[in-house]
Motif scaffolding. Structure first.
Motif, PDB file in Angstrom:
ATOM      1  N   UNK A  34     112.041  74.055 -40.950  1.00  0.00           N
ATOM      2  CA  UNK A  34     111.982  73.607 -42.346  1.00  0.00           C
ATOM      3  C   UNK A  34     113.211  74.087 -43.135  1.00  0.00           C
ATOM      4  N   UNK A  35     113.839  73.218 -43.940  1.00  0.00           N
ATOM      5  CA  UNK A  35     114.907  73.738 -44.811  1.00  0.00           C
ATOM      6  C   UNK A  35     114.289  74.743 -45.789  1.00  0.00           C
ATOM      7  N   UNK A  36     114.907  75.875 -45.945  1.00  0.00           N
ATOM      8  CA  UNK A  36     114.324  76.902 -46.817  1.00  0.00           C
ATOM      9  C   UNK A  36     113.141  77.604 -46.165  1.00  0.00           C
ATOM     10  N   UNK A  37     112.976  77.384 -44.859  1.00  0.00           N
ATOM     11  CA  UNK A  37     111.798  77.910 -44.159  1.00  0.00           C
ATOM     12  C   UNK A  37     111.696  79.428 -44.173  1.00  0.00           C
ATOM     13  N   UNK A  38     112.837  80.113 -44.243  1.00  0.00           N
ATOM     14  CA  UNK A  38     112.793  81.584 -44.263  1.00  0.00           C
ATOM     15  C   UNK A  38     112.042  82.050 -45.507  1.00  0.00           C
ATOM     16  N   UNK A  39     112.354  81.409 -46.635  1.00  0.00           N
ATOM     17  CA  UNK A  39     111.709  81.769 -47.890  1.00  0.00           C
ATOM     18  C   UNK A  39     110.244  81.326 -47.908  1.00  0.00           C
ATOM     19  N   UNK A  40     110.016  80.061 -47.503  1.00  0.00           N
ATOM     20  CA  UNK A  40     108.653  79.525 -47.517  1.00  0.00           C
ATOM     21  C   UNK A  40     107.754  80.352 -46.596  1.00  0.00           C
ATOM     22  N   UNK A  41     108.264  80.683 -45.419  1.00  0.00           N
ATOM     23  CA  UNK A  41     107.471  81.450 -44.455  1.00  0.00           C
ATOM     24  C   UNK A  41     107.094  82.811 -45.006  1.00  0.00           C
ATOM     25  N   UNK A  79     118.745  79.629 -47.903  1.00  0.00           N
ATOM     26  CA  UNK A  79     117.828  78.500 -47.681  1.00  0.00           C
ATOM     27  C   UNK A  79     117.749  78.091 -46.210  1.00  0.00           C
ATOM     28  N   UNK A  80     118.081  79.023 -45.328  1.00  0.00           N
ATOM     29  CA  UNK A  80     117.984  78.722 -43.895  1.00  0.00           C
ATOM     30  C   UNK A  80     116.526  78.595 -43.471  1.00  0.00           C
ATOM     31  N   UNK A  81     116.293  78.026 -42.303  1.00  0.00           N
ATOM     32  CA  UNK A  81     114.945  78.005 -41.740  1.00  0.00           C
ATOM     33  C   UNK A  81     114.561  79.404 -41.292  1.00  0.00           C
ATOM     34  N   UNK A  82     113.270  79.618 -41.073  1.00  0.00           N
ATOM     35  CA  UNK A  82     112.824  80.954 -40.656  1.00  0.00           C
ATOM     36  C   UNK A  82     113.318  81.254 -39.247  1.00  0.00           C
ATOM     37  N   UNK A  83     113.659  82.496 -39.009  1.00  0.00           N
ATOM     38  CA  UNK A  83     114.124  82.940 -37.690  1.00  0.00           C
ATOM     39  C   UNK A  83     115.218  82.003 -37.163  1.00  0.00           C
ATOM     40  N   UNK A  84     116.122  81.597 -38.076  1.00  0.00           N
ATOM     41  CA  UNK A  84     117.087  80.545 -37.748  1.00  0.00           C
ATOM     42  C   UNK A  84     118.006  80.933 -36.594  1.00  0.00           C
ATOM     43  N   UNK A  85     118.237  82.248 -36.462  1.00  0.00           N
ATOM     44  CA  UNK A  85     119.158  82.656 -35.397  1.00  0.00           C
ATOM     45  C   UNK A  85     118.448  82.774 -34.051  1.00  0.00           C
ATOM     46  N   UNK A  86     117.140  82.551 -34.048  1.00  0.00           N
ATOM     47  CA  UNK A  86     116.373  82.707 -32.791  1.00  0.00           C
ATOM     48  C   UNK A  86     115.975  81.338 -32.251  1.00  0.00           C
ATOM     49  N   UNK A  87     115.600  81.292 -30.983  1.00  0.00           N
ATOM     50  CA  UNK A  87     115.109  80.041 -30.415  1.00  0.00           C
ATOM     51  C   UNK A  87     113.614  79.903 -30.680  1.00  0.00           C
ATOM     52  N   UNK A  94     114.244  86.887 -43.793  1.00  0.00           N
ATOM     53  CA  UNK A  94     114.728  86.342 -45.062  1.00  0.00           C
ATOM     54  C   UNK A  94     115.875  87.192 -45.606  1.00  0.00           C
ATOM     55  N   UNK A  95     115.690  88.495 -45.490  1.00  0.00           N
ATOM     56  CA  UNK A  95     116.733  89.409 -45.971  1.00  0.00           C
ATOM     57  C   UNK A  95     118.044  89.147 -45.223  1.00  0.00           C
ATOM     58  N   UNK A  96     117.913  88.980 -43.910  1.00  0.00           N
ATOM     59  CA  UNK A  96     119.092  88.695 -43.089  1.00  0.00           C
ATOM     60  C   UNK A  96     119.758  87.396 -43.537  1.00  0.00           C
ATOM     61  N   UNK A  97     118.937  86.389 -43.847  1.00  0.00           N
ATOM     62  CA  UNK A  97     119.475  85.092 -44.269  1.00  0.00           C
ATOM     63  C   UNK A  97     120.213  85.234 -45.594  1.00  0.00           C
ATOM     64  N   UNK A  98     119.621  86.031 -46.511  1.00  0.00           N
ATOM     65  CA  UNK A  98     120.259  86.194 -47.824  1.00  0.00           C
ATOM     66  C   UNK A  98     121.583  86.950 -47.679  1.00  0.00           C
TER      67      UNK A  98
END
Ligand code: PFF
Length: 476
Positions: free
Chosen positions: A320-327, A140-148, A130-134
């Motif tokens: 999920x949209x916003x998944x980084x935060x929700x997760x 509001x990226x998905x969780x682990x968005x940069x990973x597969x 999440x910190x990386x996304x911010x």
């Protein structure tokens, strides 16, 4: 002395404290992690059907019995049971129910702390993500968005390959539990129970709605709610469902006896027990409905075992949209849900050691906390260094169980129901009828019904399932 709060308010606060503390104890990893794991490994529908049946007919009546023992006794679990026995002219040996429970709860905490450590791992990885996304300007990226997705699935195996990290996380969680119990459960846990549990519930509901929309909801419903009764009669399913009912409602170990002592005299224990049982199973089912649609849509096997929750939800947060935060929020709240349960697991033995050996609460908590942590190493290392050990191969159904599965299975399928069996016989047949009836707050047909369940249905059903569990050959 001048009262600073009106009496009505004081009473309200203590009634709420009991309901919240008891619900906090009941709702935890048992609902989120253990219910889906067990449902998946025991064929879904048949397991769920019997689980719900056992909650209604066995666990809810026992919940009332435990809380009334506690409220009447106002002592540690063993002393409360002995007190009610003495007042009823029965043998104080009935307190054996609480002794079996004390051992069970202490053992449960040994592996509970390990699983809570896994939760902490996801708090950490999802927090870093999440910190990386911010920082990257994508809050509001998905969780682990940069990973597969494949990478996300490797998070658990990677953790298991790192015994030092596993043990470190288990240590952190046990340290938090021990410190709260050392300071006194009541003060420490109320705030978490009042604010975080409702927040957790709302978040879980939202995740379930998302999973239902995006995952394979139809397959999940079919899996969870179409009972295959032939499957239920295979060895293990019935005792798994009964064990889960006890585990999830914190029954058999004495936690509800201990928390019953918080209940004020005007709390109606009968209706409160009903509400707690309903809420707890509701959360379990909702967790199942969050996890299984993802299991089927990402092509996982439902019987994946203890890692099921940790392999499905992160995949959902990924998409999920916003998944980084929700997760991140989900794992933080799951951590607190685990904590409000683990303190009730540790409290039982700490209260007893304090009373029995006149030790300070702080010292007793340290002693038990360290002991539980050390025994817990067996479970923590079951996924790597000790993976090949089979501690009880001579017990039917446990031939292939590692330490983790053996301690989990034996406590929930054997110890908790055994303690529940003794409780039901004691309350149903030996405890003073008038005294017990008055404590329940029930009257009329509901009271008659409860008495019938606790005196006949609970003892007979639990005894039958225990026997079937120990001698699976009986079912052919
Ligand atoms: N009921 C808790 C859960 O579902 O996570 C676990 C638990 C707590 C079991 C307290 C037993 C107990 F006495």
């Amino acid at each position: 002395m001048i009262a600073t709060t009106p009496p009505g308010q004081a009473r309200w606060s203590s009634r709420a404290a009991f309901v919240l503390a008891a619900t906090g104890s009941a709702v935890g990893l048992g609902n989120l992690w253990r219910f889906p794991t067990e449902a998946g490994m025991n064929g879904g529908g048949a397991f769920v059907f019997f689980y719900i049946l056992f909650v209604a007919l066995i666990a809810a009546p026992l919940l009332l019995s435990e809380t009334l023992i506690g409220r009447h006794g106002q002592r540690s679990t063993i002393a409360s049971a002995a007190y009610l026995a003495r007042q009823s002219g029965a043998s104080p040996a009935w307190s054996a129910l609480a002794i079996v429970g004390l051992i069970a709860n202490t053992l449960i905490l040994t592996f509970y702390g390990v699983v809570a450590g896994w939760v902490l791992y996801f708090v950490y990885t999802s927090g870093a993500d999440l910190l990386g996304a911010i920082v990257g300007g994508q809050p509001l990226a998905g969780a682990y968005a940069t990973e597969s997705v494949d990478h996300i699935r490797t998070l658990m195996p990677n953790l298991f390959a790192n015994p030092v990290l596993l043990v470190g996380l288990q240590f952190l969680f046990m340290a938090a539990t021990t410190l709260i119990v050392a300071r006194g459960v009541k003060g420490g846990i109320e705030a978490a129970a009042v604010w975080l549990m409702p927040a957790f519930f709302i978040l879980l509901l939202a995740i379930t709605v998302y999973a239902a929309i995006t995952g394979d909801f139809g397959a999940a419903l079919t899996f969870l709610f179409t009972p295959d009764f032939e499957r239920a009669l295979q060895p293990g399913v019935l005792s798994a469902a009964l064990g889960q009912a006890f585990f999830s409602l914190s029954l058999g170990g004495g936690a509800m006896i201990a928390y019953g002592a918080y209940a004020s005299r005007d709390t109606n224990l009968g209706s409160t027990s009903g509400i707690i049982a309903f809420a707890d199973s509701g959360v379990a089912i909702i967790a199942g409905l969050a996890i299984f649609p993802i299991v089927f849509s990402v092509g996982l096997e439902p019987n994946a075992g203890p890692t099921l929750m940790f392999q499905t939800l992160p995949a959902a947060f990924h998409a999920m949209p916003g998944g980084a935060l929700v997760g991140f929020l989900f794992f933080v709240l799951a951590f607190f849900a685990a904590l409000t349960s683990s303190v009730s697991l540790l409290e039982i033995s700490v209260a007893w050691v304090t009373e029995k050996f006149r030790m300070s609460r702080f010292n007793a908590a340290m002693l038990m906390g360290i002991l539980v942590f050390l025994i817990g190493l067996l479970s923590a290392l079951s996924f790597n260094l000790l993976a090949d050990q089979r501690p009880i191969p001579f017990v039917p159904g446990f031939e292939n169980a590692n330490w983790f599965d053996a301690i989990d299975g034996m406590t929930s399928r054997l110890f908790l129901p055994l303690s529940g069996l003794i409780t039901a016989i004691f309350i149903g047949w030996f405890a003073d009828r008038k005294l017990v009836n008055a404590e329940t707050g029930l009257s009329g047909p509901v009271l008659v019904m409860w008495r019938f369940l606790i005196a006949w249905v609970c003892p007979l059903a639990v005894a039958a399932i225990l026997v079937i569990g120990l001698f699976p050959g009986l079912l052919g």
